[in-house]
Design a protein around this motif. Structure first.
Motif, mmCIF file in Angstrom:
data_model
loop_
_atom_site.group_PDB
_atom_site.id
_atom_site.type_symbol
_atom_site.label_atom_id
_atom_site.label_comp_id
_atom_site.label_asym_id
_atom_site.label_seq_id
_atom_site.Cartn_x
_atom_site.Cartn_y
_atom_site.Cartn_z
ATOM 1 N N GLY A 187 0.792 -1.223 0.000
ATOM 2 C CA GLY A 187 0.000 0.000 0.000
ATOM 3 C C GLY A 187 0.823 1.270 0.000
ATOM 4 O O GLY A 187 0.280 2.356 -0.230
ATOM 5 N N LEU A 188 2.124 1.175 0.257
ATOM 6 C CA LEU A 188 2.988 2.354 0.236
ATOM 7 C C LEU A 188 3.057 2.906 -1.190
ATOM 8 O O LEU A 188 3.319 2.166 -2.133
ATOM 9 N N VAL A 189 2.859 4.206 -1.327
ATOM 10 C CA VAL A 189 2.913 4.860 -2.636
ATOM 11 C C VAL A 189 4.195 5.675 -2.730
ATOM 12 O O VAL A 189 4.438 6.567 -1.902
ATOM 13 N N LEU A 190 4.997 5.382 -3.735
ATOM 14 C CA LEU A 190 6.198 6.153 -4.011
ATOM 15 C C LEU A 190 5.826 7.233 -5.027
ATOM 16 O O LEU A 190 5.259 6.923 -6.080
ATOM 17 N N PRO A 191 6.118 8.498 -4.757
ATOM 18 C CA PRO A 191 5.613 9.582 -5.614
ATOM 19 C C PRO A 191 6.199 9.613 -7.015
ATOM 20 O O PRO A 191 5.614 10.231 -7.907
ATOM 21 N N ASN A 192 7.337 8.997 -7.255
ATOM 22 C CA ASN A 192 7.864 8.853 -8.607
ATOM 23 C C ASN A 192 8.767 7.635 -8.670
ATOM 24 O O ASN A 192 8.931 6.926 -7.672
ATOM 25 N N ARG A 193 9.340 7.367 -9.831
ATOM 26 C CA ARG A 193 10.079 6.124 -10.062
ATOM 27 C C ARG A 193 11.574 6.218 -9.742
ATOM 28 O O ARG A 193 12.300 5.247 -9.941
ATOM 29 N N LEU A 194 12.038 7.354 -9.277
ATOM 30 C CA LEU A 194 13.462 7.554 -9.043
ATOM 31 C C LEU A 194 13.807 7.267 -7.581
ATOM 32 O O LEU A 194 13.284 7.922 -6.673
ATOM 33 N N SER A 195 14.690 6.307 -7.374
ATOM 34 C CA SER A 195 15.074 5.908 -6.024
ATOM 35 C C SER A 195 16.543 6.252 -5.767
ATOM 36 O O SER A 195 17.410 5.896 -6.577
ATOM 37 N N LYS A 196 16.788 6.931 -4.684
ATOM 38 C CA LYS A 196 18.171 7.119 -4.259
ATOM 39 C C LYS A 196 18.661 5.772 -3.738
ATOM 40 O O LYS A 196 18.154 5.236 -2.752
ATOM 41 N N ALA A 197 19.628 5.177 -4.422
ATOM 42 C CA ALA A 197 20.093 3.838 -4.079
ATOM 43 C C ALA A 197 20.972 3.868 -2.831
ATOM 44 O O ALA A 197 21.513 4.908 -2.443
ATOM 45 N N SER A 238 16.221 14.109 1.156
ATOM 46 C CA SER A 238 14.788 14.226 1.383
ATOM 47 C C SER A 238 14.188 15.380 0.601
ATOM 48 O O SER A 238 13.052 15.300 0.130
ATOM 49 N N ARG A 239 14.951 16.449 0.443
ATOM 50 C CA ARG A 239 14.428 17.600 -0.304
ATOM 51 C C ARG A 239 14.797 17.539 -1.787
ATOM 52 O O ARG A 239 14.567 18.483 -2.527
ATOM 53 N N GLY A 240 15.366 16.413 -2.226
ATOM 54 C CA GLY A 240 15.890 16.322 -3.585
ATOM 55 C C GLY A 240 14.930 15.803 -4.632
ATOM 56 O O GLY A 240 15.333 15.598 -5.788
ATOM 57 N N GLY A 241 13.660 15.560 -4.276
ATOM 58 C CA GLY A 241 12.684 15.141 -5.274
ATOM 59 C C GLY A 241 12.656 13.660 -5.567
ATOM 60 O O GLY A 241 12.047 13.228 -6.559
ATOM 61 N N TRP A 242 13.265 12.836 -4.730
ATOM 62 C CA TRP A 242 13.288 11.393 -4.955
ATOM 63 C C TRP A 242 11.928 10.768 -4.675
ATOM 64 O O TRP A 242 11.174 11.215 -3.813
ATOM 65 N N GLY A 243 11.642 9.677 -5.380
ATOM 66 C CA GLY A 243 10.431 8.917 -5.093
ATOM 67 C C GLY A 243 10.592 8.032 -3.874
ATOM 68 O O GLY A 243 9.622 7.722 -3.175
ATOM 69 N N SER A 244 11.811 7.621 -3.600
ATOM 70 C CA SER A 244 12.124 6.854 -2.396
ATOM 71 C C SER A 244 13.609 7.008 -2.101
ATOM 72 O O SER A 244 14.408 7.289 -2.999
ATOM 73 N N ILE A 245 13.944 6.846 -0.845
ATOM 74 C CA ILE A 245 15.325 6.940 -0.393
ATOM 75 C C ILE A 245 15.691 5.634 0.281
ATOM 76 O O ILE A 245 15.029 5.224 1.245
ATOM 77 N N LEU A 246 16.720 4.967 -0.217
ATOM 78 C CA LEU A 246 17.238 3.776 0.431
ATOM 79 C C LEU A 246 18.493 4.151 1.200
ATOM 80 O O LEU A 246 19.408 4.766 0.645
ATOM 81 N N THR A 247 18.529 3.803 2.462
ATOM 82 C CA THR A 247 19.703 4.116 3.267
ATOM 83 C C THR A 247 20.846 3.157 2.937
ATOM 84 O O THR A 247 20.649 2.117 2.308
ATOM 85 N N GLY A 248 22.039 3.523 3.387
ATOM 86 C CA GLY A 248 23.144 2.579 3.347
ATOM 87 C C GLY A 248 22.908 1.475 4.360
ATOM 88 O O GLY A 248 21.900 1.451 5.086
#
Length: 425
Positions: A14-24, A48-58
């Motif tokens: 159910g989680l919605v990612l706002p776009n397809r770009l993920s910070k790997a 977080s302020r960079g417009g990513w659809g999702s952020i993956l941590t190290g």
């Protein structure tokens, strides 16, 4: 025409990612006390302020005794709901997601790839692995000596060891959920412990955790099943898997294991590749001179132009498991390359690593329709290597130089300093 990169993606949970770009995920090497420090949070607020659809941590290691690098954040003890621990990680989660981007924590155990001195077990403490297969950098004297200096020979895990590590993965995931993160990604790639179980080269067991593709997958399937029991239904659980570890001879075994993970109900799968023994993705590579990881034939120029390192593998996974949400990471440097992978159906999410380290707002440029394709790029030169690299294994040193260079850029982000693309300093 609106870029397909701008499309939102809804995961099965159910989680919605706002776009397809993920910070790997990338190694930050900031957590000096192996806790989520303010510097680490400062870096992630920039993304977080960079417009990513999702952020993956190290990597967040599930056991402070076994770290991938000496400065990984990690779980220090059993998690029993300690409020102070939740508050510590919640401060990190809040900064990661301050501007609305979902943050997903990559949870990991390095297994036999834990360096001497990386972790609380000591320089001579045993590493853990499914089987006692030592690290192998090559047959030369220098390669063998370096492997002995950097890693210990692992101890084959007992049933109690396996149950203990599964519990550590579950504890870590539950802590991340309680802290307010949007999900976890189980790290099953890059030669770390889960990959060691999946791979027949490193898993020589003949019990219920080895001997067949399905039995080698049991370890990660139990981790996934047990995590699902203790986190909210809306909490995302993904997995990162290697493509390049597996030869054409074991390709079907890998597809079998992916099918088992799909049946177990993962929310997304990230396709990546490489390990310390074979640093495919971690070293700098020329996307115009690649070979197919499926059949080992030269890629066409059109495929190479798409930039993705593991494109053919991802497309084969897509063909067999069309309902699986796929993230493809490795080599994306431009809007054109990312859009091509999406339009060709190779993936749903585009993972971008190194460009994110030098330009945390890269998605803002890719998604800005007023910017021409020729400007929506972030091509990067090879990172500089130290002078002593000529005497050490070339692939490993190249991978180490790349990883270290971009970790330094992340540290500059954390300090509010301008980042420097390689070759431009």
């Amino acid at each position: 025409m609106l870029s397909p990169l701008a499309d939102p993606v809804k995961l099965p949970c159910g989680l919605v990612l706002p776009n397809r770009l993920s910070k790997a995920a990338m190694a930050e090497r900031i957590a000096r006390d192996n806790k989520p420090s303010k510097n680490l949070a400062d870096a992630y607020e920039q993304w977080s302020r960079g417009g990513w659809g999702s952020i993956l941590t190290g990597n967040v290691q599930v056991d402070v005794n076994h770290l991938g690098t000496p400065f990984d954040p990690a779980l220090h003890s059993e998690y029993t709901g300690q409020t102070d621990l939740v508050a510590e990680w919640k401060a990190y989660a809040d900064r990661c997601q301050k501007h609305g981007t979902p943050a997903i924590v990559q949870i990991c155990h390095p297994g036999r790839q834990s360096f001497r001195g990386a972790g609380s077990r000591g320089i001579f403490g045993d590493t853990l692995a499914p089987s006692a297969v030592p690290m192998n950098l090559g047959d030369g004297l220098i390669e063998r000596l370096l492997a002995c200096l950097v890693w210990t020979t692992p101890r084959e895990m007992s049933r109690a060891d396996i149950e203990g590590v599964i519990r550590q993965f579950v504890d870590t995931a539950r802590l991340m959920a309680d802290a307010g993160f949007s999900g976890v990604e189980i790290h099953g790639a890059h030669g770390y412990l889960i990959d060691q179980f999946l791979n027949s080269k490193t898993n020589l067991r003949t019990d219920e955790y080895g001997g067949t593709p399905a039995k080698r997958a049991r370890f990660v399937l139990e981790i996934l099943t047990e995590i699902r029991k203790v986190v909210p239904a809306t909490f995302c659980i993904g997995i990162k898997l290697n493509s390049a570890d597996h030869s054409s001879a074991t390709f079907e075994e890998t597809m079998t294991q992916i099918g088992l993970l799909v049946d177990a109900g993962i929310d997304f799968m990230e396709i990546s590749g490489g390990s310390y023994e074979d640093p495919v993705m971690m070293a700098h590579r020329d996307p115009q001179n690649e070979t197919s990881e499926v059949n080992h034939e030269p890629k066409s120029k059109r495929t190479a132009a798409r930039e993705a390192f593991f494109l053919e593998f991802a497309k084969e996974v897509r063909k067999r498991y069309p309902g699986l949400v796929l993230m493809l990471t490795g080599g994306f440097r431009s809007r054109v390359g990312a859009e091509s992978a999406i339009r060709d159906g190779a993936c749903d999410l585009v993972g971008i690593g190194r460009p994110a380290a030098v330009e945390p707002g890269f998605p803002l440029r890719l998604l800005d329709e007023s910017i021409e394709d020729e400007e929506a790029v972030c091509y990067l030169n090879k990172a500089p290597t130290p002078f002593y690299a000529r005497w050490l294994p070339r692939a490993l040193i190249g991978a180490g130089a790349e990883s270290s260079y971009y970790a330094c850029q992340i540290q500059r982000l954390a300090k509010g300093l301008a980042t420097i693309a390689p070759g431009l300093s």
